[in-house]
Design an enzyme around this catalytic site. Structure first.
Site, mmCIF file in Angstrom:
data_model
loop_
_atom_site.group_PDB
_atom_site.id
_atom_site.type_symbol
_atom_site.label_atom_id
_atom_site.label_comp_id
_atom_site.label_asym_id
_atom_site.label_seq_id
_atom_site.Cartn_x
_atom_site.Cartn_y
_atom_site.Cartn_z
ATOM 1 C CG HIS A 116 -2.506 0.463 1.243
ATOM 2 N ND1 HIS A 116 -2.979 1.400 1.680
ATOM 3 C CD2 HIS A 116 -2.948 -0.014 0.035
ATOM 4 C CE1 HIS A 116 -4.047 1.731 1.113
ATOM 5 N NE2 HIS A 116 -4.673 1.134 0.442
ATOM 6 C CG ASP A 145 -7.200 9.231 -3.315
ATOM 7 O OD1 ASP A 145 -5.955 10.192 -2.848
ATOM 8 O OD2 ASP A 145 -7.367 7.876 -3.329
#
Length: 461
Positions: A142, A173
């Site tokens: 991640h 985002d």
């Protein structure tokens, strides 16, 4: 000589003494939309002269993914000396989409596509699979951040149609560009030293991909090594603010597993807050340590804003009229958590000290993460601020210290663009109860709660 970035925020120490890389305000740019982000990414790739390192959970075999990969191969053909590396999660790259049926004898996932591209273009763009854990359920790559020459492009977004707003829908985002050679080299050095040299890491664009079971011991050793890995930079670039006024700077942080440096920094940053905390997370499922610090901040009189996605803006949400899948119960689980938290803090909500905002914009989805503290700290991260991020996945972040508020205009513009599509929760009763959910969701959540499997779900999903 290089020194590890191991001094964390500590309420007992001056945060002005945090090791950091100095920044120039005009070298920092905040983008406000996914389409603009896609255009900027392609522009940067086309103009690259020395290096391109892309680190993402996945690069999807769709129109947006193809556009990015084609841009990489084009850049390599134009400048053969370009140092290019694409890093994706090992497990995610070798499976199909959730719910996708696998045909007998057919290889699924993006890895087969990477290999096809490599054959067509005669290689040139290596794609590395990073196995953070022996199973995807218990940990993935991640790590966020693209480095193109001396530009760091940081976002929580992966590469596919919805993240890059290639078609009608988008997943919102955060998008940050920083022009800084020290930060860029620091992030590339970490990738080279701690990821690409590991025996557990293998190319996915080549046909000879080992089975996960055959490299399990390598993966376990790799994970233990990652727990000790840190971003490093030369001593002369470490901020020494004891004799001079604090200036704009950035501290890169990385961590995997329980009590890692990034987790500690997040908690200590919250603990050091004096007037304001703003938190963005797509999945309302704070680790206990974060909940504890938020509760303590509220007791200290700190103003707290938490912006989360409405359940229909969750990337796992499936409309009730469509066939039910177990994974589609997740948005409801998060809403149960949010309602419980709001109920416990109804008094703070009424005093307007705690503001809970739900993001929703049509059929689009929400994927924002990060912190703003006391108008002088901003944490840019892909960390979801949930138990999985705090224990299982390899995560990183950029902590920006802006004591003179040189980036205030950008900060306000970004927050305004986020809040634009939110509604304020004035009473916890405005959130649905389990009994109000669609029947398949209600039955599943009731069954999970009865056997306490909901607690396990919160920890790993």
């Amino acid at each position: 000589m290089k020194y590890p970035l191991m001094r964390y925020l500590n309420p007992r120490l001056s945060t002005d003494q945090l090791p950091a890389i100095p920044l120039q305000a005009d070298a920092v740019r905040t983008l406000l939309g996914a389409a603009e982000y896609r255009e900027e990414l392609l522009k940067q790739i086309a103009s690259a002269k020395h290096r391109i390192y892309l680190c993402s959970l996945y690069v999807q075999n769709d129109e947006a993914g193809a556009e990015v990969m084609e841009a990489l191969y084009t850049a390599k053909a134009a400048r053969p000396s370009l140092d290019i590396a694409v890093l994706v999660d090992w497990h995610r790259a070798q499976r199909g989409l959730i719910g996708e049926r696998r045909q007998a004898g057919q290889q699924t996932g993006n890895a087969a596509w990477y290999q096809k591209l490599s054959r067509v273009h005669a290689e040139g763009v290596p794609v590395y699979g990073i196995p953070v854990q022996t199973s995807e359920l218990f940990g993935v790559l991640h790590l966020k951040g693209f480095v193109i020459d001396d530009v760091v492009i940081y976002s929580g977004a992966s590469i596919n149609n919805v993240y890059l707003h290639k078609q009608e829908k988008y997943r919102h985002d955060r998008y940050l560009l920083i022009q800084n050679s020290v930060l860029a080299t620091t992030m590339v050095d970490f990738i080279r030293q701690h990821l690409l040299l590991a025996s557990a890491v293998h190319r996915l664009d080549k046909a000879e991909i080992p089975a996960t079971r055959s490299i399990r011991n390598d993966i376990r050793r790799f994970r233990e090594q990652l727990k000790k890995a840190r971003y490093q930079f030369n001593e002369q670039f470490i901020g020494q603010y004891s004799e001079t006024p604090p200036a704009l700077s950035v501290t890169p942080l990385v961590g995997v597993g329980k009590n890692n440096p990034l987790n500690k920094a997040i908690c200590q940053l919250l603990a050091a807050s004096k007037s304001q905390i703003i938190i963005c997370t797509p999945y309302f499922n704070f680790p206990r340590a974060v909940t504890r610090e938020v509760n303590r901040a509220l007791k200290r009189g700190v103003s707290v804003d938490i912006i989360v996605g409405d359940k229909v803006a969750n990337d796992f949400f499936i409309p009730p009229e469509q066939p039910f899948k177990v994974i589609s119960a997740l948005p409801y689980l998060y809403e149960v958590n949010l309602r419980r938290f709001a109920k416990a803090h109804q008094q703070d909500i009424q005093k307007n000290q705690l503001r809970l905002r739900l993001w929703k914009d049509g059929e689009n989805t929400y994927h924002l993460k990060g912190l703003w503290v006391d108008q002088c700290y901003a944490l840019m991260t892909g960390n979801n601020l949930n138990p999985r991020a705090f224990r299982l996945d390899l995560e990183n972040a950029l902590l920006i210290h802006d004591p003179q508020q040189e980036l205030l205009a950008q900060r306000n513009a970004e927050l305004a663009s986020i809040v634009e599509h939110t509604t304020l929760i004035s009473d916890y009763r405005s959130l649905q109860k389990v009994k109000d959910y669609p029947e398949p969701v209600r039955k599943l959540l009731t069954r999970l709660s009865t056997i306490r499997l909901d607690r396990l779900a919160y920890r790993v999903l």
